[in-house]
Structures are given as C-alpha cells and as structure tokens.
Design a protein around this motif. Structure first.
Motif, PDB file in Angstrom:
ATOM      1  N   TRP A 227       0.880  -1.191   0.000  1.00 29.68           N
ATOM      2  CA  TRP A 227       0.000   0.000   0.000  1.00 29.68           C
ATOM      3  C   TRP A 227       0.906   1.227   0.000  1.00 29.68           C
ATOM      4  CZ3 TRP A 227      -1.011   4.261   3.163  1.00 29.68           C
ATOM      5  CH2 TRP A 227      -2.226   4.944   2.920  1.00 29.68           C
ATOM      6  N   GLU A 228       0.442   2.278  -0.683  1.00 31.83           N
ATOM      7  CA  GLU A 228       1.272   3.490  -0.758  1.00 31.83           C
ATOM      8  C   GLU A 228       0.384   4.722  -0.899  1.00 31.83           C
ATOM      9  OE1 GLU A 228       5.104   5.284  -3.279  1.00 31.83           O
ATOM     10  OE2 GLU A 228       4.207   3.339  -3.814  1.00 31.83           O
ATOM     11  N   LEU A 229       0.769   5.767  -0.213  1.00 29.81           N
ATOM     12  CA  LEU A 229       0.164   7.087  -0.355  1.00 29.81           C
ATOM     13  C   LEU A 229       1.290   8.042  -0.721  1.00 29.81           C
ATOM     14  CD1 LEU A 229      -2.439   8.892   0.146  1.00 29.81           C
ATOM     15  CD2 LEU A 229      -1.442   9.361   2.400  1.00 29.81           C
ATOM     16  N   ASN A 249      -8.121   1.980  15.004  1.00 33.77           N
ATOM     17  CA  ASN A 249      -8.679   0.623  15.055  1.00 33.77           C
ATOM     18  C   ASN A 249      -9.344   0.223  13.747  1.00 33.77           C
ATOM     19  OD1 ASN A 249      -7.947  -0.392  17.520  1.00 33.77           O
ATOM     20  ND2 ASN A 249      -9.718   0.417  18.606  1.00 33.77           N
ATOM     21  N   ASN A 250      -9.967   1.184  13.066  1.00 38.21           N
ATOM     22  CA  ASN A 250     -10.667   0.879  11.814  1.00 38.21           C
ATOM     23  C   ASN A 250      -9.741   0.870  10.602  1.00 38.21           C
ATOM     24  OD1 ASN A 250     -10.135   3.600  11.430  1.00 38.21           O
ATOM     25  ND2 ASN A 250     -12.254   4.272  11.665  1.00 38.21           N
ATOM     26  N   GLY A 251      -8.438   1.053  10.827  1.00 34.88           N
ATOM     27  CA  GLY A 251      -7.467   1.007   9.741  1.00 34.88           C
ATOM     28  C   GLY A 251      -7.140   2.360   9.146  1.00 34.88           C
ATOM     29  N   ASN A 252      -7.915   3.391   9.472  1.00 35.92           N
ATOM     30  CA  ASN A 252      -7.610   4.730   8.969  1.00 35.92           C
ATOM     31  C   ASN A 252      -6.282   5.226   9.518  1.00 35.92           C
ATOM     32  OD1 ASN A 252     -10.126   4.558   7.841  1.00 35.92           O
ATOM     33  ND2 ASN A 252     -11.069   6.132   9.121  1.00 35.92           N
ATOM     34  N   THR A 276      -8.684   7.271   4.856  1.00 35.45           N
ATOM     35  CA  THR A 276      -9.045   5.859   4.821  1.00 35.45           C
ATOM     36  C   THR A 276      -8.069   5.103   3.930  1.00 35.45           C
ATOM     37  OG1 THR A 276     -10.510   6.119   2.918  1.00 35.45           O
ATOM     38  CG2 THR A 276     -11.477   6.492   5.096  1.00 35.45           C
ATOM     39  N   ARG A 277      -8.154   3.777   3.963  1.00 36.09           N
ATOM     40  CA  ARG A 277      -7.261   2.979   3.126  1.00 36.09           C
ATOM     41  C   ARG A 277      -7.591   3.109   1.641  1.00 36.09           C
ATOM     42  NH1 ARG A 277      -3.024  -0.203   4.752  1.00 36.09           N
ATOM     43  NH2 ARG A 277      -2.551   0.318   6.913  1.00 36.09           N
ATOM     44  N   ASP A 278      -8.823   3.530   1.319  1.00 38.15           N
ATOM     45  CA  ASP A 278      -9.123   3.796  -0.090  1.00 38.15           C
ATOM     46  C   ASP A 278      -8.904   5.276  -0.423  1.00 38.15           C
ATOM     47  OD1 ASP A 278     -11.275   4.823   1.258  1.00 38.15           O
ATOM     48  OD2 ASP A 278     -12.796   3.724   0.142  1.00 38.15           O
ATOM     49  N   LYS A 279      -8.168   5.972   0.471  1.00 38.34           N
ATOM     50  CA  LYS A 279      -7.624   7.314   0.235  1.00 38.34           C
ATOM     51  C   LYS A 279      -8.684   8.407   0.177  1.00 38.34           C
ATOM     52  CE  LYS A 279      -3.603   5.269  -2.005  1.00 38.34           C
ATOM     53  NZ  LYS A 279      -2.674   5.239  -3.159  1.00 38.34           N
ATOM     54  N   ARG A 280      -9.681   8.283   1.052  1.00 41.65           N
ATOM     55  CA  ARG A 280     -10.650   9.356   1.244  1.00 41.65           C
ATOM     56  C   ARG A 280     -10.253  10.156   2.482  1.00 41.65           C
ATOM     57  NH1 ARG A 280     -15.132   7.663   3.016  1.00 41.65           N
ATOM     58  NH2 ARG A 280     -14.536   5.473   3.329  1.00 41.65           N
ATOM     59  N   VAL A 281     -10.102  11.455   2.330  1.00 39.89           N
ATOM     60  CA  VAL A 281      -9.738  12.324   3.451  1.00 39.89           C
ATOM     61  C   VAL A 281     -11.007  12.659   4.232  1.00 39.89           C
ATOM     62  CG1 VAL A 281      -8.780  14.564   4.116  1.00 39.89           C
ATOM     63  CG2 VAL A 281      -7.759  13.268   2.221  1.00 39.89           C
ATOM     64  N   LEU A 282     -11.010  12.363   5.541  1.00 37.36           N
ATOM     65  CA  LEU A 282     -12.207  12.546   6.363  1.00 37.36           C
ATOM     66  C   LEU A 282     -12.242  13.908   7.053  1.00 37.36           C
ATOM     67  CD1 LEU A 282     -12.504   9.008   8.013  1.00 37.36           C
ATOM     68  CD2 LEU A 282     -13.439   9.833   5.841  1.00 37.36           C
ATOM     69  N   TRP A 283     -11.099  14.421   7.437  1.00 36.33           N
ATOM     70  CA  TRP A 283     -11.021  15.754   8.039  1.00 36.33           C
ATOM     71  C   TRP A 283      -9.593  16.261   7.932  1.00 36.33           C
ATOM     72  CZ3 TRP A 283      -7.351  15.727  11.762  1.00 36.33           C
ATOM     73  CH2 TRP A 283      -7.151  14.551  12.480  1.00 36.33           C
ATOM     74  N   THR A 284      -9.438  17.550   8.084  1.00 35.76           N
ATOM     75  CA  THR A 284      -8.111  18.166   8.034  1.00 35.76           C
ATOM     76  C   THR A 284      -7.951  19.136   9.192  1.00 35.76           C
ATOM     77  OG1 THR A 284      -8.835  19.989   6.608  1.00 35.76           O
ATOM     78  CG2 THR A 284      -7.982  18.007   5.513  1.00 35.76           C
TER      79      THR A 284
END
Length: 323
Positions: A227-229, A249-252, A276-284
């Motif tokens: 996996w890579e970001l 815990n949820n992998g984020n 998230t692991r599918d690269k969605r940004v939840l907050w900044t």
C-alpha cells in the motif's frame, strides 16, 4: 383492564429493545481529541480543531514524540530529555541528558506496558529501557548511524513481539533488532527516502512514513510494497512531510503533514488529516485553526519561511500502540 395490561406490556417491550445501530454508534463515538507534539511543545485539540491544552515551557526544544498515558498525564521527548507532566503542567518525571548540541540528542520515546520508557539515545547510539527510578534496565548498542548525531536516527518502537524497529535517517534503512541487539529484519529504502518511523501492524506488515520522498508505504515481511500514499494521489492538498502517523482501530491513518523545512514559497495549509485505506480524506487540521487559538509559526533559520513544526500525533481514545 385488558387494554391497560396490553399497554403496559408494549411500554415494557419498548424499553427492552436494543438501541438502533445509529443510536449505539452515536453514544459510543466520543468527540475527536488530538494530542500533537511540535517544535516547541505539546498541544491538545478538540473536534473543532480548537486548542484546549497547551504546554510549551522555555526549556523545551523540538518535541519529536508525545503520548497521553492512561492516567491522563503526557509523556514526551525533546532534544535533551524525556518528561512526563500532568494536565495542570506539573512535572512528575524528568529524564535528562547533557545539553550538548551536536553531541547529544533524544529523538523518540515510547511508554511500555510495564511502566518503563523506551528511549532512543542518539548521541550514544543506544536503545534504553528506563524505569521510573531512572535506572536503565535494558540497553542495546545500535549499529552505527553515521557521524551526524541529528541525522543518525528518527524514531524507535518496541513491537508486541519484543523486538525493536529503528528508523535510520542517513542510512535510509529500517532495522529490526531482537532483545540481544541482533538483526532479525531490515528494509532498505530508496535513495531519496528518509524514514521518520516504522510501525509494525497486526498483520505483520510495517508502515513507514518517508519524509523526503513525501510518501507513506506499507511493506510485507518480504519487502514488497502492499500500500502506498504519495504525491500522485489527489488529496485536495499537497502531501508534504508525513512524519507522525497513528493507525486507528478501523485502519484509517491519522497523519501529520508537517511543514518542517518546506520549500520556499510553499503554502502548506493542511497540517494534519485522517485518511481511509481507499484514500478518502475525512477531516483536516489547517494552519489557520492553529493560529486562531494562538499557535504561532516559527521562522526557520535555514529556509527563512514560517513553519508550524508539527511532528507527533495521537488520537485520544484509540489504542496508542500503532503510532
């Protein structure tokens, strides 16, 4: 009478029904609280990114690592020591090394389950386990990290298996040592990589944030990137120095996007984020959030640019082992 009896049964049944998933989730999801170590201190932020606690005494220089302990106290390392303070800012433990620039430096600390503290002694190139009487109960001589004390290592972590992961900065290397100091695993990074830390995941893989190549990689025991970001991913902002990382815990991933030594003219607005692991940004977390509550940038001597110098992050309420 029969109607009254049926009504009572209906009311009782309603009380005994379990909460709906949404109601249960709302009750179990505490507000977001972040603990962040930065160049001159430690701060805590609430879900609105307001600074609700701030510790920045004059004798502290470069907080590389910070942890809130189960008792609520904050343990952190700075260039010349490791300190534990209460939330009313009283010092309850203070491990010090000589204040000798260029010769001595501590780059990381980690609270251990037995109450001891793991300390990365860069000046003497040792890993130390220190008890609360400040006695060294275990010491490992590290393989040489080079002449520059500041650039030898970045962080060290003890794994649940009792081994130690050390990120070598100048050597562009992750080493895993056993309790006897013998190498059991290594990962050689690219020439343009400098690893800030290495986090051993429950699946046996290792998460490595790389500060100079602006990427985070996950590698398996055989060294394959799983996996890579990186800067090619469209996050809506520029990925800079991904230094402090915590896996939830949820992998984020909760990530510091530091502006340490950033390039001239760069406007780094996003200082931290959750992805998230599918690269969605939840907050900044933005620099304007910090500055609104009094966190002022520092003008670096080298770059002449204002920087906020964030380094360590912990999401409170989550197990801190994966950071």
């Amino acid at each position: 009478m029969k109607y009254f009896y049926n009504l009572c049964l209906t009311v009782l049944f309603c009380f005994l029904l379990p909460m709906t998933p949404s109601a249960a989730a709302e009750e179990k999801s505490p507000p977001r609280q972040l603990l962040i170590g930065y160049g001159e201190g430690v701060l805590q932020l609430d879900e609105q990114n307001h600074i609700v606690w701030h510790y920045h005494p004059a004798d502290i220089e470069t907080v590389y690592d910070a942890w809130q302990l189960p008792n609520g106290n904050v343990l952190f390392c700075h260039r010349y020591g490791v300190r534990e303070v209460t939330l009313d800012q009283k010092t309850v433990w203070d491990y010090k090394i000589p204040r000798e620039p260029g010769k001595q430096e501590i780059n990381s600390c980690q609270p251990l389950p037995d109450g001891k503290v793991l300390i990365l002694d860069c000046g003497n190139q040792k890993l130390l386990e220190v008890d609360r009487d400040q006695s060294v109960t275990h010491s490992i001589d590290l393989p040489d990290g080079g002449k520059n004390v500041h650039n030898r290592y970045m962080q060290a972590r003890k794994t649940p298996q009792g081994t130690y992961l050390i990120s070598y900065r100048d050597n562009k290397l992750i080493l895993e040592l056993n309790a006897d100091g013998k190498e059991v695993w290594r990962y050689k990074l690219n020439d343009n990589d400098r690893a800030f830390t290495a986090i051993r995941l429950p699946n046996g893989r290792t998460l490595i944030p790389c500060i100079t190549s602006y990427r985070i990689i996950e590698v398996d025991p055989e060294g394959k990137i799983t996996w890579e970001l990186d800067k090619q991913d469209d996050l809506g902002f520029e990925l800079l120095y991904p230094v402090g990382v915590q896996v939830r815990n949820n992998g984020n991933l909760v990530v510091i996007n530091s502006d340490y030594h950033h390039r001239k003219g760069m406007d780094n607005d996003v200082q931290a984020f959750e992805i998230t692991r599918d690269k969605r940004v939840l907050w900044t977390l933005k620099k304007t959030d910090l500055e609104t509550d009094g966190k002022i940038p520092v003008v670096e001597r080298g770059t002449k640019m204002p920087s906020h110098h964030l380094l360590s992050i912990q999401m409170l309420g989550e197990p801190a082992g994966l950071k």
